[in-house]
Design a protein around this motif. Structure first.
Motif, mmCIF file in Angstrom:
data_model
loop_
_atom_site.group_PDB
_atom_site.id
_atom_site.type_symbol
_atom_site.label_atom_id
_atom_site.label_comp_id
_atom_site.label_asym_id
_atom_site.label_seq_id
_atom_site.Cartn_x
_atom_site.Cartn_y
_atom_site.Cartn_z
ATOM 1 N N PRO A 245 0.791 -1.246 0.000
ATOM 2 C CA PRO A 245 0.000 0.000 0.000
ATOM 3 C C PRO A 245 0.818 1.289 0.000
ATOM 4 N N LEU A 246 1.853 1.372 0.843
ATOM 5 C CA LEU A 246 2.600 2.624 0.957
ATOM 6 C C LEU A 246 3.323 2.984 -0.328
ATOM 7 N N LYS A 247 3.824 1.988 -1.026
ATOM 8 C CA LYS A 247 4.575 2.259 -2.251
ATOM 9 C C LYS A 247 3.676 2.816 -3.362
ATOM 10 N N ILE A 248 2.401 2.520 -3.294
ATOM 11 C CA ILE A 248 1.449 3.075 -4.256
ATOM 12 C C ILE A 248 0.903 4.404 -3.766
ATOM 13 N N ALA A 249 0.584 4.467 -2.479
ATOM 14 C CA ALA A 249 -0.089 5.650 -1.939
ATOM 15 C C ALA A 249 0.793 6.889 -1.950
ATOM 16 N N VAL A 250 2.087 6.757 -1.656
ATOM 17 C CA VAL A 250 2.959 7.930 -1.568
ATOM 18 C C VAL A 250 2.988 8.723 -2.871
ATOM 19 N N PRO A 251 3.320 8.117 -4.027
ATOM 20 C CA PRO A 251 3.325 8.915 -5.265
ATOM 21 C C PRO A 251 1.943 9.433 -5.656
ATOM 22 N N VAL A 252 0.903 8.649 -5.406
ATOM 23 C CA VAL A 252 -0.456 9.086 -5.775
ATOM 24 C C VAL A 252 -0.867 10.310 -4.950
ATOM 25 N N VAL A 253 -0.602 10.292 -3.636
ATOM 26 C CA VAL A 253 -0.990 11.409 -2.779
ATOM 27 C C VAL A 253 -0.149 12.653 -3.088
ATOM 28 N N ILE A 254 1.123 12.460 -3.433
ATOM 29 C CA ILE A 254 1.956 13.603 -3.829
ATOM 30 C C ILE A 254 1.387 14.263 -5.083
ATOM 31 N N LEU A 255 1.004 13.458 -6.063
ATOM 32 C CA LEU A 255 0.388 14.006 -7.276
ATOM 33 C C LEU A 255 -0.922 14.720 -6.952
ATOM 34 N N ALA A 256 -1.698 14.158 -6.026
ATOM 35 C CA ALA A 256 -2.961 14.782 -5.620
ATOM 36 C C ALA A 256 -2.721 16.127 -4.947
ATOM 37 N N ALA A 257 -1.657 16.231 -4.147
ATOM 38 C CA ALA A 257 -1.331 17.497 -3.488
ATOM 39 C C ALA A 257 -1.033 18.577 -4.513
ATOM 40 N N PHE A 258 -0.244 18.231 -5.532
ATOM 41 C CA PHE A 258 0.051 19.194 -6.589
ATOM 42 C C PHE A 258 -1.220 19.564 -7.355
ATOM 43 N N LEU A 259 -2.062 18.559 -7.612
ATOM 44 C CA LEU A 259 -3.307 18.806 -8.333
ATOM 45 C C LEU A 259 -4.220 19.752 -7.564
ATOM 46 N N LEU A 260 -4.325 19.553 -6.252
ATOM 47 C CA LEU A 260 -5.185 20.412 -5.431
ATOM 48 C C LEU A 260 -4.699 21.863 -5.456
ATOM 49 N N LEU A 261 -3.393 22.055 -5.378
ATOM 50 C CA LEU A 261 -2.851 23.414 -5.428
ATOM 51 C C LEU A 261 -3.116 24.057 -6.775
ATOM 52 N N ARG A 262 -2.941 23.291 -7.838
ATOM 53 C CA ARG A 262 -3.180 23.838 -9.181
ATOM 54 C C ARG A 262 -4.653 24.187 -9.383
ATOM 55 N N LEU A 263 -5.534 23.314 -8.907
ATOM 56 C CA LEU A 263 -6.970 23.588 -9.038
ATOM 57 C C LEU A 263 -7.355 24.839 -8.251
ATOM 58 N N SER A 264 -6.757 25.008 -7.085
ATOM 59 C CA SER A 264 -7.084 26.160 -6.240
ATOM 60 C C SER A 264 -6.592 27.467 -6.841
ATOM 61 N N GLU A 265 -5.424 27.422 -7.502
ATOM 62 C CA GLU A 265 -4.795 28.647 -7.976
ATOM 63 C C GLU A 265 -5.140 29.004 -9.418
ATOM 64 N N LYS A 266 -5.294 27.981 -10.273
ATOM 65 C CA LYS A 266 -5.388 28.241 -11.700
ATOM 66 C C LYS A 266 -6.770 28.031 -12.307
ATOM 67 N N SER A 267 -7.675 27.422 -11.552
ATOM 68 C CA SER A 267 -8.991 27.148 -12.132
ATOM 69 C C SER A 267 -10.070 27.949 -11.413
ATOM 70 N N LYS A 268 -11.284 27.816 -11.906
ATOM 71 C CA LYS A 268 -12.419 28.501 -11.294
ATOM 72 C C LYS A 268 -12.935 27.769 -10.054
ATOM 73 N N ILE A 269 -12.380 26.592 -9.802
ATOM 74 C CA ILE A 269 -12.806 25.805 -8.648
ATOM 75 C C ILE A 269 -12.094 26.329 -7.407
ATOM 76 N N GLY A 270 -12.827 26.652 -6.354
ATOM 77 C CA GLY A 270 -12.231 27.142 -5.117
ATOM 78 C C GLY A 270 -11.486 26.043 -4.382
ATOM 79 N N GLY A 271 -10.643 26.442 -3.413
ATOM 80 C CA GLY A 271 -9.838 25.481 -2.676
ATOM 81 C C GLY A 271 -10.667 24.432 -1.968
ATOM 82 N N ASP A 272 -11.710 24.855 -1.241
ATOM 83 C CA ASP A 272 -12.559 23.905 -0.512
ATOM 84 C C ASP A 272 -13.287 22.971 -1.473
ATOM 85 N N ALA A 273 -13.777 23.532 -2.577
ATOM 86 C CA ALA A 273 -14.483 22.708 -3.560
ATOM 87 C C ALA A 273 -13.542 21.704 -4.214
#
Length: 270
Positions: free
Chosen positions: A65-93
């Motif tokens: 599990p950890l070997k899969i979860a670590v890279p996936v969650v890191i990518l999700a963290a970057f995705l959340l920041l990009r969505l919050s900053e660059k798209s019309k979707i707010g941070g909470d949404a």
């Protein structure tokens, strides 16, 4: 008392949980200061849900599990920041969108492949028995990296936490260091989930900082006390969970609440 503690930590699973927790707790507390002050505290909750989805799929497919979860969650963290900053979707949404989708994907894949089991319960609420020796070594290595990077980058993190605009005018690449905070948070969330579970891991990030802020006024004092509170809450909660046959994650959260209540009263009296 000493005999009881000696007996308690003679068990291999308690030793594994303690080693990992003593490293994960300060990581979560240190990162929580920046996340709380920058109003990103809910990102921990969102990333834990992503971690649940990744770990559920990994367990269903028979992958570590950890070997899969670590890279996936890191990518999700970057995705959340990009969505919050660059798209019309707010941070909470954005957090709600990604986190609920991840949980749904994890549950569906697990149900189709092997059905709902105790493995999923352990991911939701944590289990110190679920940690293998390989998980411990992997978690300890990642925790040391997180602590090392935080110490090295302390001044930069301090600058962007308190005044991002001023830090940017001083030549600091604020976007890069925000990404680094998100990356370190993602790693900490994943390695802490094995003990705390998806539903409770964000408490390790939020509670120690909020508790220290009730009494402390400077960034340095909040940092020191948040780490102390986090480690003590983890150790006391882990011991009580064993002695009283309670879930470890829930016990640690309740001890955090006790510390918060004490510091809140002290702050009011001062």
């Amino acid at each position: 008392m000493l005999d009881t503690l000696a007996m308690l930590f003679s068990y291999a699973f308690m030793q594994r949980a303690l080693f990992v927790g003593i490293l994960v707790a300060p990581c979560a507390a240190l990162l929580g200061i920046s996340l709380v002050l920058k109003r990103y505290s809910m990102i921990g909750d969102g990333l834990s849900h992503v971690g649940f989805g990744a770990m559920s799929v990994a367990l269903a497919l028979g992958i570590a599990p950890l070997k899969i979860a670590v890279p996936v969650v890191i990518l999700a963290a970057f995705l959340l920041l990009r969505l919050s900053e660059k798209s019309k979707i707010g941070g909470d949404a954005a957090i709600a969108l990604v986190s609920t989708g991840s949980i749904a994907a994890g549950v569906v894949v697990t149900s189709l492949v092997k059905g709902m089991s105790t493995d999923i319960y352990d991911l939701m609420f944590g289990s110190i028995l679920s940690m293998t020796t390989e998980d411990v070594y992997f978690s300890i290595g990642l925790s040391i990296i997180v602590l090392f990077l935080y110490i090295i980058l302390y001044r930069k993190i301090f600058a962007i936490t308190f005044d991002e605009s001023f830090a940017q005018s001083c030549g600091i690449n604020t976007a890069l260091y925000t990404m680094i905070i998100a990356l370190l948070t993602a790693v900490t969330i994943v390695i802490g989930m094995r003990i705390m579970g998806t539903m409770l891991i964000s408490s390790l990030i939020i509670f120690p900082t909020l508790t220290a802020m009730q009494v402390c006024k400077s960034f340095r004092s909040v940092t020191i006390w948040a780490v102390i509170i986090s480690v003590l809450s983890f150790a006391i909660g882990l011991i009580l969970s064993f002695l009283l046959s309670l879930p470890a994650g829930a016990s640690i959260v309740l001890i955090n609440i006790v510390f918060f209540s004490i510091f809140f009263l002290i702050g009011k009296l001062k």
